[in-house]
Design an enzyme around this catalytic site. Structure first.
Site, PDB file in Angstrom:
ATOM      1  N   LYS A   1      17.632 -47.523  12.293  1.00  0.00           N
ATOM      2  CA  LYS A   1      18.222 -48.393  13.310  1.00  0.00           C
ATOM      3  C   LYS A   1      17.147 -48.912  14.230  1.00  0.00           C
ATOM      4  CE  LYS A   1      21.340 -48.133  17.152  1.00  0.00           C
ATOM      5  NZ  LYS A   1      21.906 -47.262  18.111  1.00  0.00           N
TER       6      LYS A   1
ATOM      7  N   ARG B   1      24.562 -52.200  25.261  1.00  0.00           N
ATOM      8  CA  ARG B   1      24.541 -51.481  26.541  1.00  0.00           C
ATOM      9  C   ARG B   1      25.508 -52.119  27.538  1.00  0.00           C
ATOM     10  NH1 ARG B   1      18.083 -49.934  26.407  1.00  0.00           N
ATOM     11  NH2 ARG B   1      18.266 -48.653  24.522  1.00  0.00           N
TER      12      ARG B   1
ATOM     13  N   TYR C   1      29.039 -54.899  13.091  1.00  0.00           N
ATOM     14  CA  TYR C   1      30.123 -55.564  13.834  1.00  0.00           C
ATOM     15  C   TYR C   1      30.684 -56.737  13.024  1.00  0.00           C
ATOM     16  CZ  TYR C   1      27.784 -52.811  17.381  1.00  0.00           C
ATOM     17  OH  TYR C   1      27.210 -51.762  18.057  1.00  0.00           O
TER      18      TYR C   1
ATOM     19  N   CYS D   1      26.421 -38.888  21.487  1.00  0.00           N
ATOM     20  CA  CYS D   1      25.336 -39.156  22.438  1.00  0.00           C
ATOM     21  C   CYS D   1      25.867 -38.949  23.854  1.00  0.00           C
ATOM     22  CB  CYS D   1      24.791 -40.570  22.263  1.00  0.00           C
ATOM     23  SG  CYS D   1      23.191 -40.806  23.080  1.00  0.00           S
TER      24      CYS D   1
ATOM     25  N   CYS E   1      20.132 -40.464  27.681  1.00  0.00           N
ATOM     26  CA  CYS E   1      20.833 -39.771  26.602  1.00  0.00           C
ATOM     27  C   CYS E   1      20.766 -38.249  26.720  1.00  0.00           C
ATOM     28  CB  CYS E   1      20.277 -40.224  25.255  1.00  0.00           C
ATOM     29  SG  CYS E   1      20.408 -42.008  25.003  1.00  0.00           S
TER      30      CYS E   1
ATOM     31  N   GLU F   1      10.309 -38.070  11.043  1.00  0.00           N
ATOM     32  CA  GLU F   1      11.645 -37.893  11.644  1.00  0.00           C
ATOM     33  C   GLU F   1      12.694 -37.618  10.564  1.00  0.00           C
ATOM     34  OE1 GLU F   1      13.038 -37.630  14.480  1.00  0.00           O
ATOM     35  OE2 GLU F   1      11.641 -38.371  15.992  1.00  0.00           O
TER      36      GLU F   1
ATOM     37  N   LYS G   1      15.360 -43.898  14.705  1.00  0.00           N
ATOM     38  CA  LYS G   1      15.931 -44.807  15.695  1.00  0.00           C
ATOM     39  C   LYS G   1      14.827 -45.266  16.635  1.00  0.00           C
ATOM     40  CE  LYS G   1      19.469 -45.177  19.264  1.00  0.00           C
ATOM     41  NZ  LYS G   1      20.573 -44.507  19.945  1.00  0.00           N
TER      42      LYS G   1
ATOM     43  N   SER H   1      23.719 -54.556  17.832  1.00  0.00           N
ATOM     44  CA  SER H   1      24.368 -55.572  18.655  1.00  0.00           C
ATOM     45  C   SER H   1      23.533 -56.837  18.832  1.00  0.00           C
ATOM     46  CB  SER H   1      24.724 -54.980  20.014  1.00  0.00           C
ATOM     47  OG  SER H   1      23.574 -54.441  20.645  1.00  0.00           O
TER      48      SER H   1
HETATM   49  C1  PBG Z   1      23.804 -44.528  21.876  1.00  0.00           C
HETATM   50  C2  PBG Z   1      23.741 -45.682  20.967  1.00  0.00           C
HETATM   51  C3  PBG Z   1      23.140 -46.936  21.167  1.00  0.00           C
HETATM   52  C4  PBG Z   1      23.472 -47.711  20.063  1.00  0.00           C
HETATM   53  C5  PBG Z   1      24.212 -46.900  19.214  1.00  0.00           C
HETATM   54  N1  PBG Z   1      24.351 -45.660  19.783  1.00  0.00           N
HETATM   55  C6  PBG Z   1      22.419 -47.485  22.317  1.00  0.00           C
HETATM   56  C7  PBG Z   1      21.089 -47.028  22.695  1.00  0.00           C
HETATM   57  O1  PBG Z   1      20.473 -46.162  22.082  1.00  0.00           O
HETATM   58  O2  PBG Z   1      20.640 -47.541  23.709  1.00  0.00           O
HETATM   59  C8  PBG Z   1      23.105 -49.148  19.850  1.00  0.00           C
HETATM   60  C9  PBG Z   1      24.024 -49.902  18.977  1.00  0.00           C
HETATM   61  C10 PBG Z   1      23.875 -51.373  19.010  1.00  0.00           C
HETATM   62  O3  PBG Z   1      22.988 -51.953  19.668  1.00  0.00           O
HETATM   63  O4  PBG Z   1      24.697 -52.025  18.343  1.00  0.00           O
HETATM   64  N2  PBG Z   1      22.651 -43.851  22.117  1.00  0.00           N
END
Ligand code: PBG
Length: 319
Positions: free
Chosen positions: A244, A201, A309, A116, A126, A229, A191, A270
């Protein structure tokens, strides 16, 4: 009378009839690699998760190996950011260096790259900006460069997370043309634009400096769009489909699992991690039990692979 309780009366019978099992083989552990020296900083909103410089990585890598965790995903936090994220295809970039280091010293670890631009752009979006939005096709040109750079650095699998249309096809082509026809692609196919990414972030310094990601990430209200998708990414050559976030999207994981015959990954993001940690720290829930229940629910929903995690804590309890 039919009595379902007959098969619940003790742990032995419960073990025999259990439909879903979690294993350390299911996990991919995400790691944040920061450019610089002697860095080992805990992320405030993600207790137990650190930003680490390459020279301080060994202890955690050894711990992963000892726990039997076989797969990790790397996120890079570069010193230098610019408008297009050019550091992401620098062969001496932080993630490329980390990949070479880890591959040489821990060949048993399977290395996945998140592909990314948001960690590498000074605006945190992105891709390449066109006014206030991300220009899809210009971003694809840079995606080719990043793809090749990560393949050359030695990653075992690439996982594009930018949600650009046509991204998987462009990556597949550039890989095939350069002798990487065996490099698997795990597409962040489904996603959503989610508030559950908040702590990430902070962890990756990748919050957009203005606006949000709603013009490229999916609307959480949509289910049929997930099928669209996933179909597009498969047509373009995705080997694994990811959904995700995971926890609020278990219905989508099941739907994608039922419709497609490729392995499905779920990203336990996260915010989902942070909520468990915060409630457990307050003594409001049993953190370990909630964690295992949550991971089990993702597996039961149809995930073959879970990015989490929690991988180390879960591994300790599953051994
Ligand atoms: C990058 C990316 C993100 C996450 C994984 N790859 C952040 C986003 O899209 O803002 C999020 C992972 C997480 O929240 O644990 N684009």
């Amino acid at each position: 009378m039919f009595r379902p309780r007959r098969l619940r009366s003790n742990p032995q019978i419960r073990n025999l009839v259990r439909e879903t099992t979690l294993s350390v083989n299911d996990f991919i552990y995400p790691m944040f690699i920061e450019e610089g020296e002697n860095i080992r900083k805990e992320i405030i909103s993600m207790p137990g998760i650190y930003r680490t410089s390459i020279d301080r990585l060994d202890a955690e890598l050894q711990e992963l190996v000892d726990l039997g965790i076989n797969s990790i995903m790397l996120f890079g936090i570069p010193k230098k950011k610019d408008a297009i994220g050019s550091e992401s295809w620098n062969s001496e970039g932080v993630v490329q260096q980390a990949a070479r280091y880890i591959k040489a010293k821990y060949p048993q670890l399977y290395l996945v790259a998140d592909i990314c631009f948001c960690e590498y752009t000074d605006h945190g979006h992105c891709g390449v900006l066109d006014g206030e939005t991300v220009n899809n096709d210009e971003t694809l040109l840079n995606l080719e460069k990043q793809t090749l750079s990560m393949a050359e650095a030695g990653f075992d699998m690439l996982a594009p997370s930018g949600m650009m249309d046509g991204g998987i096809g462009v990556m597949r082509d550039v890989l095939d043309l350069n002798g990487y026809e065996n490099m698997p692609l795990m597409a962040y196919a489904v996603k959503y634009s989610s508030a559950f990414y908040g702590p990430f972030r902070d962890a990756a310094d990748s919050a957009p400096s203005f606006g949000d990601r709603k013009t490229y990430q999916m609307d959480p209200a949509n289910r049929l769009e997930a099928i669209k998708e996933a179909t597009l990414d498969l047509q373009q050559g995705a080997d694994i489909l990811m959904v995700k976030p995971a926890l609020s999207y278990l219905d989508i994981i099941r739907e994608v699992k039922d419709q497609f015959d490729v392995p499905i990954a779920a990203y336990n993001v996260s915010g989902e991690y942070a909520m468990v940690k915060a409630a457990a720290a307050n003594g409001w829930i049993d953190g370990e039990k909630v964690m295992l229940e949550k991971l089990m629910s993702m597996k039961r929903a149809g995930a073959d692979i879970i990015l989490t995690y929690h991988a180390k804590e879960a591994a300790k309890l599953l051994i």
